[in-house]
Write an enzyme that holds these catalytic residues in place. Structure first.
Site, short mmCIF file in Angstrom:
data_model
loop_
_atom_site.label_atom_id
_atom_site.label_comp_id
_atom_site.label_asym_id
_atom_site.label_seq_id
_atom_site.Cartn_x
_atom_site.Cartn_y
_atom_site.Cartn_z
N ASP A 20 2.93 -1.42 1.18
CA ASP A 20 1.49 -1.22 0.98
C ASP A 20 1.11 0.26 1.10
OD1 ASP A 20 -1.10 -2.02 0.48
OD2 ASP A 20 -1.55 -2.51 2.57
N ARG B 25 -3.84 4.24 -1.94
CA ARG B 25 -4.40 5.29 -1.06
C ARG B 25 -3.58 6.57 -1.14
NH1 ARG B 25 -4.28 1.71 3.91
NH2 ARG B 25 -3.16 0.39 2.43
N HIS C 49 1.86 3.69 -7.56
CA HIS C 49 2.83 2.61 -7.77
C HIS C 49 4.15 3.19 -8.29
CE1 HIS C 49 -0.19 -0.26 -6.86
NE2 HIS C 49 -0.89 -0.13 -7.97
N GLU D 176 -2.37 -13.17 -4.68
CA GLU D 176 -3.76 -12.71 -4.66
C GLU D 176 -3.97 -11.44 -5.49
OE1 GLU D 176 -2.00 -13.56 -1.82
OE2 GLU D 176 -2.94 -15.54 -1.76
N ARG E 204 -6.94 -8.16 -8.93
CA ARG E 204 -7.16 -6.72 -9.20
C ARG E 204 -7.63 -6.52 -10.64
NH1 ARG E 204 -3.04 -3.08 -5.67
NH2 ARG E 204 -3.38 -4.25 -3.76
N LEU F 154 24.54 -6.66 -0.68
CA LEU F 154 23.13 -6.79 -0.27
C LEU F 154 22.45 -7.74 -1.24
CD1 LEU F 154 20.54 -5.59 1.30
CD2 LEU F 154 20.26 -4.19 -0.73
N GLU G 295 10.58 -9.92 14.04
CA GLU G 295 10.00 -8.80 14.80
C GLU G 295 9.09 -8.04 13.83
OE1 GLU G 295 10.46 -8.10 18.03
OE2 GLU G 295 11.75 -9.86 18.22
#
Ligand code: IPE
Ligand code: IPE
Ligand code: MG
Length: 272
Positions: free
Chosen positions: A23, A27, A40, A70, A74, A134, A210
């Site tokens: 996130d 900004r 982005h 959601e 946008r 991975l 965590e």
């Protein structure tokens, strides 16, 4: 490479599965008087850094939240931009992932995505399927509630057609119907960008993760910041309901991660 001991208490353990809410792109761009798209785009570099660091440190599964259920809310141009960027990043990054021994898996409601994108996702998944270093799991048009609703629908269908006896449903058999089936639950849940919320990410799967929040915007979150988050995880004591003394008493012996509740038999249902 660090030994994988994510279920152990402290002692520099490396999380087996890290989930990240990437996130702060908007900004980051706004602070530089750039359009949101530039944020982005800059975020793709952080994806690369985090993938490489995961491989270096021995993280087995990395789940990145790329687009939420959601995010359709946008403005249309931003949604279109994100779809296009996903396709571009897929083309450029999957090649590197493959070379590094990584496997791609995409979870979410892909039916809503452009056909071209769906096709290339499927191709990339096949091309990397044999890799074991991975598992890079991208959550796209994903929502924790969507995931649970889909699983519940399948379970209800199986019960309705007599394939499943509801009395035999266990936590494990429910988890086997989630999009993340077959993968361990996240040990470490990171969110960049300063907000402290889950935003409908891996709700069931993160029951014992965590949590780690950082004010860094995603494009500023590089290998060093990620390494710091992993180190922070290594200093924590995971108790899974036990006392600190019990955990210490088990010494170097690994705890079972998020054990099933005591009334729940160990048995894992074979359904489906
Ligand atoms: C996260 O950054 C990327 C996506 C949700 C696709 P944002 O776009 O949410 O950035 P902020 O929160 O507006 O800064
Ligand atoms: C969560 O970020 C989704 C992704 C990072 C893909 P958002 O920026 O959309 O979350 P909210 O809406 O602020 O909670
Ligand atoms: Mg945001």
């Amino acid at each position: 490479m660090a030994e994988n001991t994510s279920e152990q208490a402290g002692a520099g353990a490396v999380p087996r599965h890290v989930a990240i809410i990437m996130d702060g792109n908007g900004r980051w761009a706004r602070a530089r008087h750039l359009p949101r798209g530039a944020g982005h785009r800059a975020g793709v570099k952080s994806v690369r850094a985090v993938v490489e660091e995961s491989i270096r440190q021995g993280v087995q599964v990395l789940t990145l939240f790329a687009f939420s259920s959601e995010n359709w809310r946008r403005p249309r141009p931003e949604v279109d931009f994100l779809m296009q960027l996903f396709l571009t990043a897929l083309r450029s990054e999957v090649k590197k992932l493959k070379e590094n021994g990584g496997r791609l898996r995409v979870i979410g409601d892909l039916g809503a995505f452009p056909e071209r994108l769906r096709l290339e996702i499927a191709e990339a998944e096949v091309a990397t399927a044999a890799n074991t270093k991975l598992t890079l799991q991208i959550a796209a048009n994903y929502g924790g509630r969507w995931d649970l609703t889909e699983a519940t629908r399948r379970i209800a269908q199986a019960a309705a057609t007599g394939q499943l006896d509801p009395a035999t449903l266990t936590e494990a058999s429910l988890a086997s119907q989630l999009a993340t089936a077959g993968l361990p639950d996240p040990d470490l849940f990171i969110r960049t960008g300063g907000e402290r919320r889950l935003s409908n990410f891996l709700l069931w799967q993160s029951a014992y993760a965590e949590l780690y929040f950082t004010d860094l915007m995603w494009p500023d979150f590089g290998a060093a910041a990620y390494a710091e988050a992993l180190a922070d995880f290594g200093r924590r004591q995971r108790r899974f309901g036990q006392t600190s003394e019990q955990v210490m008493g088990q010494g170097a012996q690994a705890l079972d991660s998020a054990p099933e509740s005591p009334h729940d038999p160990d048995r894992v249902s074979s359904w489906p």
